[in-house]
Design an enzyme around this catalytic site. Sequence first.
Site, PDB file in Angstrom:
ATOM      1  N   GLY A 148       0.946  -1.271   0.063  1.00  0.00           N
ATOM      2  CA  GLY A 148       0.016  -0.071  -0.002  1.00  0.00           C
ATOM      3  C   GLY A 148       0.867   1.261   0.014  1.00  0.00           C
ATOM      4  N   CYS A 149       0.377   2.422  -0.739  1.00  0.00           N
ATOM      5  CA  CYS A 149       1.313   3.500  -0.776  1.00  0.00           C
ATOM      6  C   CYS A 149       1.417   4.235   0.611  1.00  0.00           C
ATOM      7  CB  CYS A 149       0.592   4.597  -1.619  1.00  0.00           C
ATOM      8  SG  CYS A 149      -1.069   4.962  -1.594  1.00  0.00           S
ATOM      9  N   ASN A 150       0.181   4.032   1.618  1.00  0.00           N
ATOM     10  CA  ASN A 150       0.453   4.632   2.962  1.00  0.00           C
ATOM     11  C   ASN A 150       1.540   3.640   3.597  1.00  0.00           C
ATOM     12  OD1 ASN A 150      -1.295   6.663   2.152  1.00  0.00           O
ATOM     13  ND2 ASN A 150      -2.744   5.555   2.849  1.00  0.00           N
ATOM     14  N   ALA A 151       1.239   2.433   3.514  1.00  0.00           N
ATOM     15  CA  ALA A 151       1.988   1.474   4.041  1.00  0.00           C
ATOM     16  C   ALA A 151       3.472   1.481   3.796  1.00  0.00           C
ATOM     17  CB  ALA A 151       1.590   0.141   3.918  1.00  0.00           C
ATOM     18  N   THR A 153       5.104   4.469   2.788  1.00  0.00           N
ATOM     19  CA  THR A 153       5.507   5.641   3.459  1.00  0.00           C
ATOM     20  C   THR A 153       5.754   5.245   4.800  1.00  0.00           C
ATOM     21  OG1 THR A 153       4.194   6.841   1.817  1.00  0.00           O
ATOM     22  CG2 THR A 153       5.312   8.025   3.481  1.00  0.00           C
TER      23      THR A 153
END
EC number: 1.2.1.38
Length: 342
Positions: A148-151, A153
Amino acid sequence: MVQNIAILGASGYTGAELVRLIATHPSMRIVALSGDRKAGMAMSEVFPFLRHLDLPRLQKIDEINFSNVDLAFCALPHATSQEVISALPRDLKIVDLSADFRLRDPAAYETWYGKPHSAPELQKEAVYGLTEFYRDEIRGARLVAGTGCNAATGQYAIRPLIEAGVIDLDDILIDLKAGVSGAGRSLKENLLHAELSEGTHAYSAGGTHRHLGEFDQEFSKIAGRPVQVRFTPHLTPMNRGILASVHVKGDPQAVHRALADRYLTETFLEVLPFGALPSTRDIRGSNYVHIGVIGDRIPGCALVVAVLDNLCKGSSGQAIQNANLMLGLDEAAGLRLAPVFP
């Protein structure tokens, strides 16, 4: 040797980003693009910014001849990917950009996504695609699950700190700002310009965001015991970018040193000098991650700020980085593009 590439789900944002990046890749050639609802259309009709490229027309997945494909990127919606990938040739290398194969535990997947996984055997086979931490596994993998992109980061900011033992594992808070393209291209009322511009709001708050499943899985694995973080994402009126402000208990200098040491030789990870903080504008359109550390007025506390482009390093760029490893290519091939500024 040039590798033949198929992109499934090329009519979405991550699919278009894959096309943009692969267009200048020295060792990849796009031979098939799928977009079932737009089958028969040229990519330039769907994305005019790709008009200058010589690309195959969009087609349905079942029309693609996979015997001519070395690797497929699957940029399909969550839950769709697992069904499609299950039907693909077993000798085909695949990088999946959806959430379908990120969680190794079938029970955890059902908890976070609300229904049983339809391909649990593939779920267990898939390698988690945070490139800098799973290189060896990715090189030998047939199926890689993009993070996931948030994960991604949050993990870039926190993983080295857990590995180095320099923070309190029971007091980690992630305050994250995300660009609107992370929500996808489908029409949603809350993503209309008049609804989103000139404001920001928290979403999936109170420990409900699905990327928490990835944080739980990865941080607990590193620590050797359960680790849970507090995480609140916010949607902001920018097209691309994620900024994560991570509040931790630990000596700020030790925190900075752990990050700088871990990423010293990484091509795409840049730790700024102590006291400097990054901005999303400086990584836009690129595969780079910038990380900064400062102290807090409360002794023994530190703030880590990490930024990346959600469509590139948070998704499609990461996918190409993983594909490079799977195909025996230079890991950074096609990804050394400078950020777009201003």
